[in-house]
Design an enzyme around this catalytic site. Structure first.
Site, mmCIF file in Angstrom:
data_model
loop_
_atom_site.group_PDB
_atom_site.id
_atom_site.type_symbol
_atom_site.label_atom_id
_atom_site.label_comp_id
_atom_site.label_asym_id
_atom_site.label_seq_id
_atom_site.Cartn_x
_atom_site.Cartn_y
_atom_site.Cartn_z
ATOM 1 N N SER A 54 0.833 -1.205 0.000
ATOM 2 C CA SER A 54 0.000 0.000 0.000
ATOM 3 C C SER A 54 0.865 1.251 0.000
ATOM 4 O O SER A 54 1.202 1.777 -1.069
ATOM 5 C CB SER A 54 -0.965 -0.018 1.194
ATOM 6 O OG SER A 54 -0.271 -0.110 2.429
ATOM 7 N N ARG A 55 1.262 1.750 1.163
ATOM 8 C CA ARG A 55 2.152 2.896 1.284
ATOM 9 C C ARG A 55 3.127 2.629 2.427
ATOM 10 O O ARG A 55 2.754 2.073 3.466
ATOM 11 C CB ARG A 55 1.372 4.190 1.552
ATOM 12 C CG ARG A 55 0.586 4.724 0.363
ATOM 13 C CD ARG A 55 1.494 5.210 -0.757
ATOM 14 N NE ARG A 55 0.756 5.828 -1.854
ATOM 15 C CZ ARG A 55 0.292 5.182 -2.909
ATOM 16 N NH1 ARG A 55 0.458 3.867 -2.990
ATOM 17 N NH2 ARG A 55 -0.350 5.834 -3.862
ATOM 18 N N GLU A 102 11.548 6.538 -0.542
ATOM 19 C CA GLU A 102 11.735 5.872 -1.832
ATOM 20 C C GLU A 102 12.453 6.810 -2.805
ATOM 21 O O GLU A 102 11.985 7.927 -3.038
ATOM 22 C CB GLU A 102 10.381 5.456 -2.412
ATOM 23 C CG GLU A 102 9.636 4.447 -1.548
ATOM 24 C CD GLU A 102 8.262 4.081 -2.120
ATOM 25 O OE1 GLU A 102 7.863 4.673 -3.156
ATOM 26 O OE2 GLU A 102 7.583 3.230 -1.540
ATOM 27 N N HIS A 136 8.337 -0.388 -5.527
ATOM 28 C CA HIS A 136 7.017 0.223 -5.720
ATOM 29 C C HIS A 136 6.482 -0.108 -7.119
ATOM 30 O O HIS A 136 6.085 0.758 -7.897
ATOM 31 C CB HIS A 136 7.096 1.738 -5.527
ATOM 32 C CG HIS A 136 5.785 2.355 -5.120
ATOM 33 N ND1 HIS A 136 5.687 3.369 -4.193
ATOM 34 C CD2 HIS A 136 4.501 2.096 -5.511
ATOM 35 C CE1 HIS A 136 4.420 3.719 -4.038
ATOM 36 N NE2 HIS A 136 3.687 2.955 -4.824
ATOM 37 N N ALA A 180 4.107 -2.820 -7.571
ATOM 38 C CA ALA A 180 2.945 -3.710 -7.495
ATOM 39 C C ALA A 180 1.842 -3.306 -8.463
ATOM 40 O O ALA A 180 1.025 -4.132 -8.865
ATOM 41 C CB ALA A 180 2.403 -3.738 -6.067
#
Length: 350
Positions: free
Chosen positions: A241-242, A271, A290, A292
């Site tokens: 998610s985050r 990131e 990141h 997904a």
């Protein structure tokens, strides 16, 4: 669509890395709009052109209250993707600017990637690969290892992505439970997923925990030291998610004890991570950058959805995925404007 913007309206695309903007132009140029490509421009340059723009489309360009205050003609801010942590929704609502996003463009990819991280972590895929390349061939390096069937997967959040994970996990014979106070019982029943009344109950009952909530004020560090301590020995934790939903320092500290089975993280608090990020040296941490959301199909869909949303607003209609439509309609300002928890509710419902 009833009302068309005057010819020459500028739509700015900022902070995005798409190979081209053909999809956006296909929706907006027929309306007489000029799509201005500022994907890789510095913030001052972007802000200057946003001042007169009728729409701003962003991925990583931040639209905070101070910047929104400089938007003189803007009717809509569109965030590529589901998360809205780049946009101050309350400030936009107070300024009469619609905020919209594309929450459903990559649910299948998120389901696939989450399941891939679960499999890679539980089956020690990355560890085995590293060892073989280093000249070591020993299956005992993967022990202890559990079969997926009959393990309990706990989903933190139960929106579209989490439900996509549930379908896949059930295919592996996993028992799936979820915690989400903003989703009704009917959605749980339809998916064959048991509701965990409290987050603590879910964490204590699961052998694998997968996080699927947006990053808003109420979810920052939702999983911290206190919550990690509730996990059983050998539990695996996955986050697509985050990064800010998990307290990364607390997670590393817990991993360092050897108590957890491992983690699979597609997102980090910073990131890309700093070169001295402790998680980079953890053998039981499987990390992806990141990605997904990523596929040829998802990129096509996110740009198409975004172009369509902006076109709707510029022709006098409300956006399909607008998070502050009621606030604009009712003329809310200040405390009555849509806030971060309104966004969390919408995100889950869609």
């Amino acid at each position: 669509m009833s009302e068309q913007v005057p010819s020459g309206g500028t739509v700015v695309v900022a902070g995005a890395s798409f190979p081209n903007l053909d999809n956006e132009r296909s929706f907006l140029e027929p309306l007489g709009c000029t799509v201005v490509d500022k994907r890789f421009a510095a913030d001052p340059e972007v802000l200057e052109v946003c001042r007169e723009a009728v729409a701003v489309m962003t991925d990583y360009f931040v639209c905070d209250a101070a910047r929104i205050a400089t938007f003189e003609r803007c009717k809509v801010i569109c965030q590529y993707g589901a998360g809205l942590n780049q946009v101050d929704v309350a400030a936009a609502t107070a300024a009469g600017i619609y905020v919209t996003h594309t929450p459903d463009y990559c649910s299948e990819e998120l389901g696939d990637h989450t399941m891939a991280l679960i499999l890679a972590s539980m089956r020690r895929i990355v560890r085995f690969d590293r060892n073989i390349r280093a000249g070591r061939w020993d299956y005992n390096d993967g022990m202890p290892m559990r079969r997926l069937a009959n393990c309990t997967l706990g989903l933190v959040g139960f929106g579209r992505a989490a439900r996509a994970v549930a379908v896949r996990a059930q295919g592996f014979g996993m028992t799936v439970i979820a915690h989400d106070p903003l989703v009704d019982d009917a959605a749980f029943a339809a998916a064959g997923v048991a509701r965990a009344g409290e987050l603590a109950d879910l964490l204590a009952a699961s052998e694998v925990v997968s996080v699927h909530v947006p990053l808003v004020q109420s979810t920052r560090h939702l999983i911290g030291a206190e919550q990690l301590a509730l996990l059983r020995d050998g539990t695996f934790l996955v986050n697509t998610s985050r990064g800010g939903v998990i307290d990364q320092r607390a997670l590393h500290a817990e991993l360092a004890t050897g108590r957890l089975g491992g983690v699979g993280l597609d997102v980090l608090e910073q990131e890309p991570p700093a070169t001295d990020e402790p998680l980079l040296s953890c053998e039981d941490a499987v990390l992806t950058p990141h990605t997904a959301f990523l596929s040829v199909e998802s990129l096509e869909l996110v740009q198409t959805r975004a172009g369509s949303e902006v076109a709707r607003v510029l022709t006098g209609e409300a956006p399909v995925y607008g998070v502050n439509v009621a606030g604009i309609r009712d003329g809310r300002t200040g405390d009555g404007a849509a806030g971060p928890d309104d966004v969390a509710l919408f995100w889950r419902e869609n």
